[in-house]
Design an enzyme around this catalytic site. Sequence first.
Site, PDB file in Angstrom:
ATOM      1  N   CYS A   7     -23.321   6.678 148.874  1.00 16.63           N
ATOM      2  CA  CYS A   7     -23.278   5.760 150.012  1.00 16.63           C
ATOM      3  C   CYS A   7     -23.681   6.502 151.284  1.00 16.63           C
ATOM      4  O   CYS A   7     -23.136   7.557 151.590  1.00 16.63           O
ATOM      5  CB  CYS A   7     -21.874   5.181 150.173  1.00 16.63           C
ATOM      6  SG  CYS A   7     -21.707   4.194 151.668  1.00 16.63           S
ATOM      7  N   CYS A  43     -17.154   5.840 157.044  1.00 15.28           N
ATOM      8  CA  CYS A  43     -16.413   4.614 156.735  1.00 15.28           C
ATOM      9  C   CYS A  43     -14.950   4.885 156.416  1.00 15.28           C
ATOM     10  O   CYS A  43     -14.062   4.227 156.952  1.00 15.28           O
ATOM     11  CB  CYS A  43     -17.103   3.905 155.583  1.00 15.28           C
ATOM     12  SG  CYS A  43     -16.139   2.635 154.772  1.00 15.28           S
ATOM     13  N   CYS A  66     -13.892   4.887 150.968  1.00 14.20           N
ATOM     14  CA  CYS A  66     -13.868   5.705 149.752  1.00 14.20           C
ATOM     15  C   CYS A  66     -13.570   7.142 150.164  1.00 14.20           C
ATOM     16  O   CYS A  66     -14.017   7.588 151.209  1.00 14.20           O
ATOM     17  CB  CYS A  66     -15.234   5.704 149.059  1.00 14.20           C
ATOM     18  SG  CYS A  66     -15.753   4.104 148.433  1.00 14.20           S
ATOM     19  N   CYS A  80     -22.246  -2.496 150.341  1.00 19.94           N
ATOM     20  CA  CYS A  80     -21.137  -1.593 150.007  1.00 19.94           C
ATOM     21  C   CYS A  80     -21.142  -1.389 148.498  1.00 19.94           C
ATOM     22  O   CYS A  80     -21.106  -2.349 147.731  1.00 19.94           O
ATOM     23  CB  CYS A  80     -19.823  -2.225 150.470  1.00 19.94           C
ATOM     24  SG  CYS A  80     -18.373  -1.398 149.806  1.00 19.94           S
ATOM     25  N   GLN A  96      -5.298  -9.102 142.722  1.00 20.27           N
ATOM     26  CA  GLN A  96      -5.861  -7.771 142.466  1.00 20.27           C
ATOM     27  C   GLN A  96      -7.353  -7.763 142.787  1.00 20.27           C
ATOM     28  O   GLN A  96      -8.060  -8.710 142.441  1.00 20.27           O
ATOM     29  CB  GLN A  96      -5.637  -7.397 141.006  1.00 20.27           C
ATOM     30  CG  GLN A  96      -4.175  -7.219 140.643  1.00 20.27           C
ATOM     31  CD  GLN A  96      -3.656  -5.846 141.019  1.00 20.27           C
ATOM     32  OE1 GLN A  96      -4.403  -5.005 141.524  1.00 20.27           O
ATOM     33  NE2 GLN A  96      -2.377  -5.616 140.792  1.00 20.27           N
ATOM     34  N   TYR A 130       8.836  -8.099 141.784  1.00 17.31           N
ATOM     35  CA  TYR A 130       7.672  -7.872 142.651  1.00 17.31           C
ATOM     36  C   TYR A 130       6.472  -8.601 142.040  1.00 17.31           C
ATOM     37  O   TYR A 130       5.425  -8.008 141.806  1.00 17.31           O
ATOM     38  CB  TYR A 130       7.343  -6.383 142.783  1.00 17.31           C
ATOM     39  CG  TYR A 130       8.478  -5.500 143.213  1.00 17.31           C
ATOM     40  CD1 TYR A 130       8.699  -5.250 144.568  1.00 17.31           C
ATOM     41  CD2 TYR A 130       9.323  -4.907 142.283  1.00 17.31           C
ATOM     42  CE1 TYR A 130       9.730  -4.416 144.966  1.00 17.31           C
ATOM     43  CE2 TYR A 130      10.352  -4.087 142.674  1.00 17.31           C
ATOM     44  CZ  TYR A 130      10.555  -3.840 144.013  1.00 17.31           C
ATOM     45  OH  TYR A 130      11.568  -3.016 144.396  1.00 17.31           O
ATOM     46  N   GLU A 180      10.000 -12.358 144.026  1.00 15.88           N
ATOM     47  CA  GLU A 180       8.984 -11.880 144.968  1.00 15.88           C
ATOM     48  C   GLU A 180       9.472 -12.211 146.375  1.00 15.88           C
ATOM     49  O   GLU A 180      10.045 -13.275 146.605  1.00 15.88           O
ATOM     50  CB  GLU A 180       7.661 -12.586 144.627  1.00 15.88           C
ATOM     51  CG  GLU A 180       6.648 -12.714 145.729  1.00 15.88           C
ATOM     52  CD  GLU A 180       6.080 -11.382 146.199  1.00 15.88           C
ATOM     53  OE1 GLU A 180       5.763 -10.517 145.367  1.00 15.88           O
ATOM     54  OE2 GLU A 180       5.976 -11.209 147.431  1.00 15.88           O
ATOM     55  N   ASP A 211       6.743  -3.874 139.673  1.00 20.73           N
ATOM     56  CA  ASP A 211       5.428  -3.506 140.221  1.00 20.73           C
ATOM     57  C   ASP A 211       5.575  -3.404 141.739  1.00 20.73           C
ATOM     58  O   ASP A 211       5.037  -4.217 142.482  1.00 20.73           O
ATOM     59  CB  ASP A 211       4.402  -4.587 139.818  1.00 20.73           C
ATOM     60  CG  ASP A 211       2.991  -4.263 140.279  1.00 20.73           C
ATOM     61  OD1 ASP A 211       2.764  -3.152 140.794  1.00 20.73           O
ATOM     62  OD2 ASP A 211       2.105  -5.129 140.131  1.00 20.73           O
ATOM     63  N   CYS A 262       1.770   2.162 142.088  1.00 18.80           N
ATOM     64  CA  CYS A 262       0.567   2.619 142.790  1.00 18.80           C
ATOM     65  C   CYS A 262       0.853   3.939 143.511  1.00 18.80           C
ATOM     66  O   CYS A 262       0.045   4.376 144.321  1.00 18.80           O
ATOM     67  CB  CYS A 262       0.100   1.548 143.772  1.00 18.80           C
ATOM     68  SG  CYS A 262       1.359   1.059 144.945  1.00 18.80           S
TER      69      CYS A 262
END
Length: 458
Positions: free
Chosen positions: A78, A84, A87, A164, A288, A317, A338, A386, A413
């Site tokens: 890129c 940016c 990434c 992108c 997602q 969650y 949630e 989650d 995550c």
Amino acid sequence: MSKPKPPVQPGERITLPITGQSHTGDGVGKYKGFTVFVPLAIAGEQVAARVSRVKKSYAHAQLEEVLQGSSHRVAPPCPVFDQCGGCQLQHIDYPAQLASKEQQVVDAFTRIGGLEAEILPILGMKEPWSYRNKAQVPFGGRKGKIQAGFYAAGSHQIIPLDHCLIQQPDNDRTIQQVIESVRELDIPPYDEEKHRGCLRHVMVRTGIHTQEVMVVLVTHGSELPHRKQLVAHLRERIPGLVSLIQNIQSHRTNVVLGKESRVLWGEPVIHDRIGHVRFAISPHSFFQVNPVQTEVLYEQVRRMAALTGKETVIDAYCGIGTIGLYLAKDAAQVLGVESVPQAVEDARHNAELNGIDHARFEAGPAEEVLPRWAREGLRADVVIVDPPRKGCAPELLDAIVNLSPDRLVYVSCNPATLARDAAYLKERGYTSRQVQPVDMFPHTSHVETVVLISRIKE
Ligand code: SAH
């Protein structure tokens, strides 16, 4: 004992070996035993770097020279990679990105958790580009010269970008159509400093299985000049457009969407599938962003949950109910919880959409709702969690132990909070059996992991 003085000074040039990548993707190494973070350096390299900031126990340094390069170093494809900030790992080839993510999970489990689970090789993508189904682009410039692109790292200066590499090409094309149309009609951008003007952001979502497209124009006030012509232009130019929405964000804030959304044309939602389950997605829904890997992830959850049709499953969650609904056909009962009420409404609607009548969803903090369920005498066979990056509250983990499920499937995550929670559960009779990292966000530093945790049999 006071810590020894840092062996480096700001401005000093040092050379050091890089031994790993941090969770933000920076190279990490030691200089005279002192930890130094060097953005853009790669594990295995010897580099020269200029020290920029010194803290008590670590320093940051800017890469000046790669003295001995890694064979995994590649030219970032890129052209705006370093401006940016979206990434962090494009300068590392994909196999080495995967290896470094896997290593982070291994490190978290051994260093933080002191755990000995089986850690499986990370599941990456065959084609690790063009995966995102959602794009969000700010407008800037001035009237007559509106621009859209991304904010240069650490600032609010717009840098135009028409392609992108991690975005689905259709989303890029849609955004280009929006920019062209607002230019032709001379619709003014929002001016952050003066807090006036009109267009703040455009958000685009595409359903990869349905090819349905949603465009959300975020405006500062309720007014949208040339609304009729704009709608006509976009309808004509954007193939697959199903939902065209105006969202109003009138506050001085970095939060993209405001509370109020109006349908300018078409439907209030688009649809997409994850595996066999259909979902309605509204502008506010959390969905997602890498649909291909979401299926890979959920298949791992399904494998670890090992349902036979008789189980009560809790999905904590749960967002818009995605995991619970994905598992529902193999469960006797699904209970989702949630904290965002709108997401719970979406989850209920999604259950209906799929003819699933044995899933219930409740709005509230999981760490309050699950203890109540446990007090009310509920028992669960399988619990899925989650949580966001900060992991689970101890009250929630205690409640899970009280619900005495056979198995817990933890989707995370953040390997650090995952390992912390796994260690907490181990002291309470639940041990991590199998750990499966999944790459949900190639070229970024994010690491996703699914863990099977089950009761230690006496
Ligand atoms: N399982 C879903 C969503 C995961 S994202 C999916 O795979 O799509 C994490 C979710 O946890 C978000 O929807 C967020 O709103 C919710 N959340 C955050 N803190 C919470 C809490 N304390 N109790 C319940 N939900 C919470």
